[in-house]
Write a protein that holds these residues in place. Structure first.
Motif, short mmCIF file in Angstrom:
data_model
loop_
_atom_site.label_atom_id
_atom_site.label_comp_id
_atom_site.label_asym_id
_atom_site.label_seq_id
_atom_site.Cartn_x
_atom_site.Cartn_y
_atom_site.Cartn_z
N UNK A 126 6.86 1.03 -8.00
CA UNK A 126 7.79 1.11 -9.11
C UNK A 126 9.05 1.90 -8.73
N UNK A 127 8.88 2.94 -7.94
CA UNK A 127 10.02 3.72 -7.48
C UNK A 127 10.89 2.91 -6.53
N UNK A 128 10.28 2.13 -5.64
CA UNK A 128 11.03 1.33 -4.67
C UNK A 128 11.85 0.24 -5.35
N UNK A 129 11.31 -0.33 -6.43
CA UNK A 129 12.01 -1.41 -7.13
C UNK A 129 13.09 -0.90 -8.08
N UNK A 130 13.13 0.39 -8.32
CA UNK A 130 14.03 0.94 -9.35
C UNK A 130 15.49 0.52 -9.19
N UNK A 131 16.05 0.47 -7.98
CA UNK A 131 17.45 0.03 -7.88
C UNK A 131 17.69 -1.39 -8.39
N UNK A 132 16.64 -2.20 -8.45
CA UNK A 132 16.78 -3.58 -8.93
C UNK A 132 16.68 -3.68 -10.45
N UNK A 133 16.32 -2.60 -11.12
CA UNK A 133 16.14 -2.65 -12.56
C UNK A 133 17.45 -2.86 -13.31
N UNK A 134 18.57 -2.74 -12.63
CA UNK A 134 19.87 -2.98 -13.26
C UNK A 134 20.10 -4.46 -13.55
N UNK A 135 19.26 -5.33 -12.99
CA UNK A 135 19.45 -6.76 -13.13
C UNK A 135 18.31 -7.37 -13.94
N UNK A 136 18.56 -8.47 -14.67
CA UNK A 136 17.47 -9.15 -15.37
C UNK A 136 16.39 -9.59 -14.39
N UNK A 137 15.15 -9.64 -14.87
CA UNK A 137 14.06 -10.04 -13.99
C UNK A 137 12.90 -10.63 -14.75
N UNK A 188 0.86 -1.18 0.00
CA UNK A 188 0.00 0.00 0.00
C UNK A 188 0.90 1.23 0.00
N UNK A 189 0.36 2.35 -0.42
CA UNK A 189 1.18 3.54 -0.65
C UNK A 189 1.87 4.05 0.61
N UNK A 190 1.33 3.76 1.79
CA UNK A 190 1.86 4.32 3.02
C UNK A 190 2.88 3.41 3.72
N UNK A 191 3.18 2.28 3.12
CA UNK A 191 4.11 1.35 3.76
C UNK A 191 5.56 1.75 3.45
N UNK A 192 5.98 2.86 4.03
CA UNK A 192 7.29 3.42 3.70
C UNK A 192 8.44 2.51 4.13
N UNK A 193 8.31 1.86 5.28
CA UNK A 193 9.38 0.98 5.75
C UNK A 193 9.58 -0.19 4.78
N UNK A 194 8.49 -0.78 4.33
CA UNK A 194 8.58 -1.90 3.39
C UNK A 194 9.19 -1.43 2.07
N UNK A 195 8.75 -0.29 1.57
CA UNK A 195 9.26 0.22 0.30
C UNK A 195 10.74 0.54 0.40
N UNK A 196 11.17 1.10 1.53
CA UNK A 196 12.60 1.39 1.72
C UNK A 196 13.40 0.10 1.79
N UNK A 197 12.87 -0.91 2.44
CA UNK A 197 13.57 -2.20 2.57
C UNK A 197 13.73 -2.84 1.20
#
Length: 302
Positions: free
Chosen positions: A97-108, A59-68
């Motif tokens: 999508x913003x939280x996952x962005x650092x992982x976009x450097x890898x195949x998925x 959910x949009x307010x789960x900042x801790x999960x998104x940061x993790x």
């Protein structure tokens, strides 16, 4: 005697309240990374690092999960696998999508889950405890097609909804196939059937819900490793008992972690992720911390 019984009842109720508070206020957000080694590659292969995530229920307010989630890129995986139940609300698409962005450097690669099509609704615990219950969802529709398109465009990852592909990751050629959600009976193993493509070192199968019919089909086709989620590891696990339910046709002993799936003619490895989230209407975990898993795929011993 009556006072003693009443006192015992109060003590039990207090202990139950404390336990639920622990599960709701601490354990459900005590995100952890687990590491598992699986001997599934041909002899002589170098190890392959696969980051397996499932059941984010963001959910949009789960900042801790998104940061993790954002911090997982430090693991430098060779391949990222996301096995469904990504959102719990439409307004969480952008933050996810913003939280996952650092992982976009890898195949998925990724597939949908049952909760990627409908907003979660309040469900009777009795329905949850009936293993065969497959009632149609009643929540408002979620735009899975839109999310999948945005995720693929942003990341370069491959959606595998009832389709298969060959990709390169970590110096390994992988035959990877996935199905739509089996809980909703949208899975079509027949559309991805067949032996591994020649020249590939690994056949990988993705199914959000680890229904035995899908596991059997993948295994019969020579898939060496199957990745699933959906079960939340049981979400509530009791000492000496384990998971109370599987929420699918899989036996309760295999709803979390690595196991072997054996048929009459073949066997494969199955990894079921306990996932990183819960339904908004059941925000508690007990004995089953939310997790992502770094799978280290190694060569089969000679």
């Amino acid at each position: 005697m009556a006072r003693a019984v009443a006192g015992l009842g109060v003590s039990v109720a207090a202990a139950g309240a404390v336990t639920l508070a622990y599960g709701a206020l601490y354990e459900r957000s005590a995100y952890t990374l687990r590491r598992v080694s699986i001997p599934v590659l041909p002899a002589g292969s170098r190890p392959l690092r696969v980051l397996h995530m499932s059941d984010l229920h963001v959910t949009a307010r789960q900042r801790d999960k998104l940061a993790w989630l954002s911090e997982l890129a430090r693991l430098v995986p060779d391949l990222v696998v996301l096995t469904g139940d990504v959102l719990s609300a439409e307004d969480a698409r952008g933050p996810l999508l913003a939280a996952l962005e650092p992982l976009y450097s890898f195949p998925g690669v990724f597939v949908p889950g049952n909760n990627d099509y409908f907003v979660p609704t309040l469900t009777s615990p009795h329905r949850y405890l009936r293993r065969s219950d497959e009632a149609e969802p009643t929540g408002a529709p979620l735009d899975w097609a839109g999310l999948a398109k945005d995720l693929a465009a942003a990341s370069g990852w491959t959606e595998l909804t009832n389709t298969r592909a060959v990709l390169a990751a970590g110096g390994c050629r992988i035959d990877v196939r996935g199905v739509d959600d089996a809980r909703l009976r949208r899975d079509r193993p027949d559309l991805v059937a067949g032996p591994p493509e020649p020249g590939t070192q690994l056949a990988l199968g993705l199914s959000h819900t680890p229904e035995p019919r899908v596991l059997d089909a993948f295994t019969a086709d020579g898939v060496g490793l199957i990745l699933s989620g959906h079960t939340h590891g049981g979400q509530i696990r009791l000492p000496g008992i384990g998971a109370l339910v599987s929420n699918c046709g899989l036996d309760r002993s295999r709803v979390r972690g690595l196991s072997r799936h054996v048929t009459a003619a073949a066997a494969s490895w199955l990894h079921v992720s306990p996932g990183l989230g819960t339904s908004p209407f059941a925000p508690v975990r007990l004995g089953c911390r939310p997790e992502a898993t770094l799978l280290c795929l190694t060569a089969v011993p000679a």
